[in-house]
Design an enzyme around this catalytic site. Structure first.
Site: not given
Ligand code: NOJ
Length: 590
Positions: A388, A391, A466
């Site tokens: 995660d 980027e 997200d």
């Molecule tokens: C951002 C991610 O896109 C999301 O899926 C995750 O739950 C959060 N970070 C926390 O780790």
């Protein structure tokens, strides 16, 4: 600065399937890598001819083609040809019947504008564009601007957001029922204009580096994608369980809560194969560690869940907490494996754990070190890794990314971050995948990534980050996944139920109806939102979710067949992609 197109050119070298030219102080090379695949490289003064790229798989190309010289040059393969005008240098392509495509716009051609390189192609009559990897908005990209620069977009991004987590500067175009492809291999920021400013022109610009692009003659979408994924690689066949239904939340906060969720699925007879542990399983968000109060016995918990038929996937983030007592940080610092500032200091910024350093994954030693640190997880029985924030996403300023002037030491090949920004996520996923493959050679590694560059499908599946619990995002999921499938990322999915904001009963049910036909099927939601496990809203919604998930399970043999085909040919692997509303999917079967 102002744009200067390349001028007249002379031939300096001919080889089988390849011609090298000199235009002013630049070198230009045109190569027929395969009968339906051409590569063009434009290298400005003092820059070596170099096609090395994180996008490329190890394919063994044998350039072949006949070079004819009359009025200009023609490099012909039997299936297609590159037509090269020398005065000034302009390049276009044609199929075996002489139908032109990807033809340089006569005045503008390709050239430079300061540090940037730019390519201008005349739009074919009725030409339409698709693909471009993970995008927002609809399926067709004609008349749009496309930005390729990986970011963690603002919460609740809409269809107007031009760039999100990954950058795949590849487009599949259609004209008169024939498909072509164009891939600009450059990991600097790219900006494309697909007949937006001028309905007769497509412009492709990269902020720095060389202009290297690949042209695919098709003529079917299937053929374009097959060749594109031969060039950039294909996913390896994933383990069967990775096609099952999966459940996540930011975060299931303790072993007890995870056990409760597992029970929830089994007692209600709702199929589920994988449970996720988000960032709160860690000790102070230190990657590769466990919070021993909330998860006192990770190996025991994972074994117990395994008995019940669940696999466990854990999250990893690239931000390494600055803490001398934390082994990962101390080792990385000692061995010089982190990104640096221009003054040679470690580059620091804030993510979940507070102040962090960031591995330079362009350095092979950093990738190996990171990969080896998955050993604890493998010993504990963790089945897959979820990369995660790669980027990378930074919190100062909020939702920013790494500054362009950060130095990537690269294990001896130092570069500015601007040059390799879009590859950060792919290289982190590659480190994870290679690490898992070394540590557990008898198992197929499963890696999930948020960020990446063209070719990311060799290392990981991709989820789209997200989204929000909105009807708009349910709608957007379909063209988004279709475009990813048309860009080599066959294994992909959006968060079922939506991540930000509160889902509601009907939205969850409809999201699940769609979600079970995605290649990757995972329900996930953000901290502070209402629960959205399949039973969260009671009946009749729970029954709808159970039936739909059950339907996916019954389809697994068929889906696994599609995955096998995707692993072999790169073809989009999901039912929703294939039977989507677009019409292009039916065409892709040709
Ligand atoms: C951002 C991610 O896109 C999301 O899926 C995750 O739950 C959060 N970070 C926390 O780790």
């Amino acid at each position: 600065m102002s744009y200067a197109p390349v001028g007249d050119a002379t031939v300096v070298e001919r080889a089988d399937g390849r011609v090298r030219l000199r235009a002013g102080d630049a070198t230009v090379e045109v190569t027929a890598l395969a009968p339906d695949l051409f590569r063009v490289g434009y290298f400005r003064a003092g820059r070596p001819v170099d096609y090395t790229s994180e996008a490329l798989a190890d394919a063994d190309w044998r350039p072949a083609g006949e070079l004819r010289e009359s009025d200009g040059l023609e490099l012909a393969t039997g299936e297609a040809s590159a037509r090269i005008g020398l005065s000034p240098l302009r390049i276009g392509f044609a199929d075996a019947e002489g139908r032109p495509f990807a033809v340089d716009q006569a005045e503008l051609g390709m050239g430079a504008d300061g540090a940037a390189v730019r390519l201008h192609k005349a739009r074919g009559d009725g030409e339409r564009w698709f693909g471009c990897g993970e995008r927002t908005a609809g399926l067709e990209k004609t008349g749009s601007e496309q930005i390729f620069w990986n970011i963690d977009p603002p919460m609740g991004h809409s269809a107007a957001q031009l760039n999100i987590y990954t950058s795949i500067p590849f487009t599949l175009s259609l004209q008169d029922g024939r498909a072509r492809g164009l891939f600009v291999d450059n990991s600097h920021r790219q900006t494309w204009d697909l007949a937006k400013a001028d309905p007769g022109l497509a412009t492709y610009e990269a902020a720095g580096g060389d202009l290297v692009y690949y042209v695919f003659a098709g003529p079917t979408p299937r053929r374009v994608i097959e060749r594109y994924t031969e060039l950039t690689g294909r996913m390896a066949l994933p383990p069967l369980w990775a096609l099952g239904n999966q459940q996540s939340r930011w975060s299931y906060m303790s072993a007890e809560e995870v056990r409760g969720i597992a029970r929830g699925f089994r007692e209600r007879d709702i199929p589920c194969d994988v449970l996720y542990l988000d960032i709160d399983h860690m000790d102070g968000f230190r990657v590769f560690t466990w919070d021993r109060e909330r998860f006192p016995d990770p190996a025991g918990l994972i074994a117990e869940l395994r008995e019940q038929g669940f696999r466990v996937v854990v999250i990893t983030d690239p931000g390494v907490k600055i803490d001398e007592a934390y082994r990962l940080y101390a080792e990385g610092r000692e061995r010089g494996l982190f990104c640096l500032t221009h003054d040679g200091e470690e580059f620091h910024n804030v993510v979940w754990p507070g102040l962090c350093a960031f591995p330079d994954f362009t350095d092979p030693a950093a990738r190996e070190w990171w990969g080896d640190h998955h050993a604890g997880h493998v010993e504990d029985g963790v089945a897959g890794v979820w990369c995660d924030m790669n980027e990378p996403a930074l919190f100062v300023p909020l939702q920013s990314t790494m500054p362009e002037d950060v130095v990537r030491p690269g294990g001896g090949r130092a570069r500015e971050h601007a040059e390799v920004h879009n590859t950060y996520g792919s290289l982190m996923a590659r480190a994870a995948r290679d690490g898992l493959a070394r540590l557990a050679p008898d198992r197929r590694p499963l890696v999930i990534t948020r960020a990446g560059y063209a070719g990311l499908q060799r290392h990981a599946l991709q989820w789209t980050g997200d989204n929000s619990s909105w009807w708009e995002h349910l709608w957007m999921a379909m063209p988004q996944l279709q475009n990813m499938g048309l860009s080599g990322v066959a294994f992909c999915g959006v968060d079922v139920g939506g991540f930000f904001g509160d889902a509601n009963a009907e939205l969850l049910a409809r999201f699940t109806e769609f979600g079970v036909l995605q290649p990757y099927c995972r329900n996930h939601s953000a901290k502070g939102t209402v629960a959205q496990e399949p039973w969260a809203f009671g009946e009749p919604w729970e029954r709808i979710c159970r039936e739909m998930i059950g339907r996916r399970m019954r389809l697994l043999p068929y889906l696994y067949g599609l995955f096998e085909e995707a692993a072999r040919t790169g073809a989009p692997s999901s039912t929703c992609i294939r039977t989507g509303h677009s019409g292009i999917a039916a065409f892709a079967r040709a």
